[in-house]
Design an enzyme around this catalytic site. Sequence first.
Site, PDB file in Angstrom:
ATOM      1  N   PRO A 129       1.081  -1.100   0.409  1.00  0.00           N
ATOM      2  CA  PRO A 129       0.101   0.056  -0.147  1.00  0.00           C
ATOM      3  C   PRO A 129       0.954   1.242   0.204  1.00  0.00           C
ATOM      4  O   PRO A 129       0.483   2.628  -0.671  1.00  0.00           O
ATOM      5  CB  PRO A 129      -0.665   0.247   1.293  1.00  0.00           C
ATOM      6  CG  PRO A 129      -1.302  -1.018   1.934  1.00  0.00           C
ATOM      7  CD  PRO A 129       0.175  -1.758   0.935  1.00  0.00           C
ATOM      8  N   SER A 133       6.737   1.289  -6.510  1.00  0.00           N
ATOM      9  CA  SER A 133       8.081   1.308  -6.883  1.00  0.00           C
ATOM     10  C   SER A 133       9.627   1.832  -6.414  1.00  0.00           C
ATOM     11  O   SER A 133      10.377   1.189  -6.153  1.00  0.00           O
ATOM     12  CB  SER A 133       8.216   2.826  -8.897  1.00  0.00           C
ATOM     13  OG  SER A 133       7.719   2.205  -9.108  1.00  0.00           O
ATOM     14  N   GLN A 242      13.482  -8.201 -18.498  1.00  0.00           N
ATOM     15  CA  GLN A 242      12.779  -9.565 -18.693  1.00  0.00           C
ATOM     16  C   GLN A 242      11.440  -8.940 -18.690  1.00  0.00           C
ATOM     17  O   GLN A 242      10.701  -8.837 -19.733  1.00  0.00           O
ATOM     18  CB  GLN A 242      12.874 -11.338 -18.750  1.00  0.00           C
ATOM     19  CG  GLN A 242      12.111 -11.694 -19.565  1.00  0.00           C
ATOM     20  CD  GLN A 242      12.895 -13.114 -19.222  1.00  0.00           C
ATOM     21  OE1 GLN A 242      13.261 -13.468 -20.308  1.00  0.00           O
ATOM     22  NE2 GLN A 242      12.372 -13.635 -19.081  1.00  0.00           N
ATOM     23  N   GLU A 243      10.963  -8.702 -17.064  1.00  0.00           N
ATOM     24  CA  GLU A 243       9.698  -8.392 -17.334  1.00  0.00           C
ATOM     25  C   GLU A 243       9.246  -7.072 -18.089  1.00  0.00           C
ATOM     26  O   GLU A 243       7.670  -6.919 -18.653  1.00  0.00           O
ATOM     27  CB  GLU A 243       9.565  -8.375 -15.950  1.00  0.00           C
ATOM     28  CG  GLU A 243       8.367  -7.183 -15.302  1.00  0.00           C
ATOM     29  CD  GLU A 243       7.788  -7.448 -14.480  1.00  0.00           C
ATOM     30  OE1 GLU A 243       7.450  -6.750 -13.492  1.00  0.00           O
ATOM     31  OE2 GLU A 243       8.994  -7.451 -13.454  1.00  0.00           O
ATOM     32  N   ARG A 244      10.013  -6.305 -18.339  1.00  0.00           N
ATOM     33  CA  ARG A 244       9.681  -4.826 -19.591  1.00  0.00           C
ATOM     34  C   ARG A 244       9.749  -5.156 -21.049  1.00  0.00           C
ATOM     35  O   ARG A 244       9.104  -4.561 -21.348  1.00  0.00           O
ATOM     36  CB  ARG A 244      10.849  -4.237 -18.556  1.00  0.00           C
ATOM     37  CG  ARG A 244      10.731  -2.823 -17.277  1.00  0.00           C
ATOM     38  CD  ARG A 244      11.619  -2.602 -16.516  1.00  0.00           C
ATOM     39  NE  ARG A 244      11.348  -2.285 -15.202  1.00  0.00           N
ATOM     40  CZ  ARG A 244      12.044  -2.011 -13.921  1.00  0.00           C
ATOM     41  NH1 ARG A 244      12.989  -1.560 -14.396  1.00  0.00           N
ATOM     42  NH2 ARG A 244      11.557  -1.248 -12.931  1.00  0.00           N
ATOM     43  N   ARG A 269     -17.110   2.382 -42.264  1.00  0.00           N
ATOM     44  CA  ARG A 269     -18.150   3.756 -41.904  1.00  0.00           C
ATOM     45  C   ARG A 269     -18.320   4.468 -42.631  1.00  0.00           C
ATOM     46  O   ARG A 269     -16.945   5.309 -42.940  1.00  0.00           O
ATOM     47  CB  ARG A 269     -17.161   3.557 -40.624  1.00  0.00           C
ATOM     48  CG  ARG A 269     -18.066   5.020 -39.279  1.00  0.00           C
ATOM     49  CD  ARG A 269     -19.662   4.820 -39.142  1.00  0.00           C
ATOM     50  NE  ARG A 269     -20.228   5.649 -38.345  1.00  0.00           N
ATOM     51  CZ  ARG A 269     -21.812   5.486 -38.199  1.00  0.00           C
ATOM     52  NH1 ARG A 269     -22.004   4.664 -38.463  1.00  0.00           N
ATOM     53  NH2 ARG A 269     -22.029   6.569 -36.861  1.00  0.00           N
TER      54      ARG A 269
END
Length: 380
Positions: A129, A133, A242-244, A269
């Site tokens: 909470p 970062s 790798q996550e990023r 359209r």
Amino acid sequence: MKRQIYTEDHEAFRETVRTFLTKEVLPHYDQWERDGIVSRDAWRAAGRQGLLGLAVPEEYGGGGNPDFRYAAVLAEEFTRAGAPGLAIGLHNDIIGPYLTSLATEEQKRRWLPGFCSGETISAIAMTEPGAGSDLQGIRTTAEDRGDHWLLNGSKTFISNGILADLVIVVARTTPEGGAHGLSLLVVERDAPGFERGRNLEKIGQKSQDTAELFFTDVRVPKENLLGELNGAFLHLMTNLPQERLAIAMAAITAAEHLVEITTTYVKEREAFGRPLARLQHIRFEIAEMATECAVTRAFLDRCITEHADGQLDAVHASMAKWWATELQKRVADRCLQLHGGYGYMTEYRVARAFTDSRIQTIYGGTTEIMKEIIGRSLLG
């Protein structure tokens, strides 16, 4: 421009993923969105199809293939299908490396078979909470009690938090030391004192369960320490590129697909007696987005190739994450605008893409953190 990074084997795998999505995911996805959670059956189906643990050695039940381009194919196809709720990328690309690179032999044999079969769903609990970062702000503590750690604290915004059977918890194991006094502890589903809060209601990615987690005097066995004692900061920094990159891969694919959808829409359209595509402003908008996507794709493909070769650094991963996710957010907004009132209706794909995309610039490190990493590398 024709992409050069994939072989015939990668494209054959792509067809496997598409078939899986058609049979096991898309028929159920609207219900998962309403439920706020994915069925565990889908995870087991992914395991049977060989989509989990792609890089895990075969001896533990995995695919035994460390080529990250297969993970890229998986991310691209799930993104194009608009199905981020089944968080295979989180499981494989973000949590998997912690288990394969840090776990002891005993831990690998205990956890990896279920990880690969879909019986064991994983999560990583870092955010609190009062700490996102900023790792130095983590207050969850683990006291050394001889044969176990006594874990106390809470986490929030934890993806897979409700379903997870295995949670890697970032906890403070020394009273001082800032970010360097943290360790990784693995908490298993039925540990006494481990409780899940509510499944948080989000504006997007509704089928991806996101939860609060609470730890009250949880006795974590000493053998559940993952990696080095007080070594979590280094472990996290090692795996964050790798996550990023994984987040960036999904972002550019989402942006490209939105441009495709919108291009089709403006051709069909009509307004003022002619297709929207005949209006110069509309053509300029499509031209700008398509060009931005093409340039970003070239950079992302280079990052994927470098990462597959073990050469991608944290700075370029941060560049990829910042640029691709901000582009995705921009494109989602512009494409919704070009759909007019229909873009605001949830039955249109662009509406869900708009809300699903908003988290991309926040998790995995915010855009501001990415710029700070890049700036420090350039200016010290």
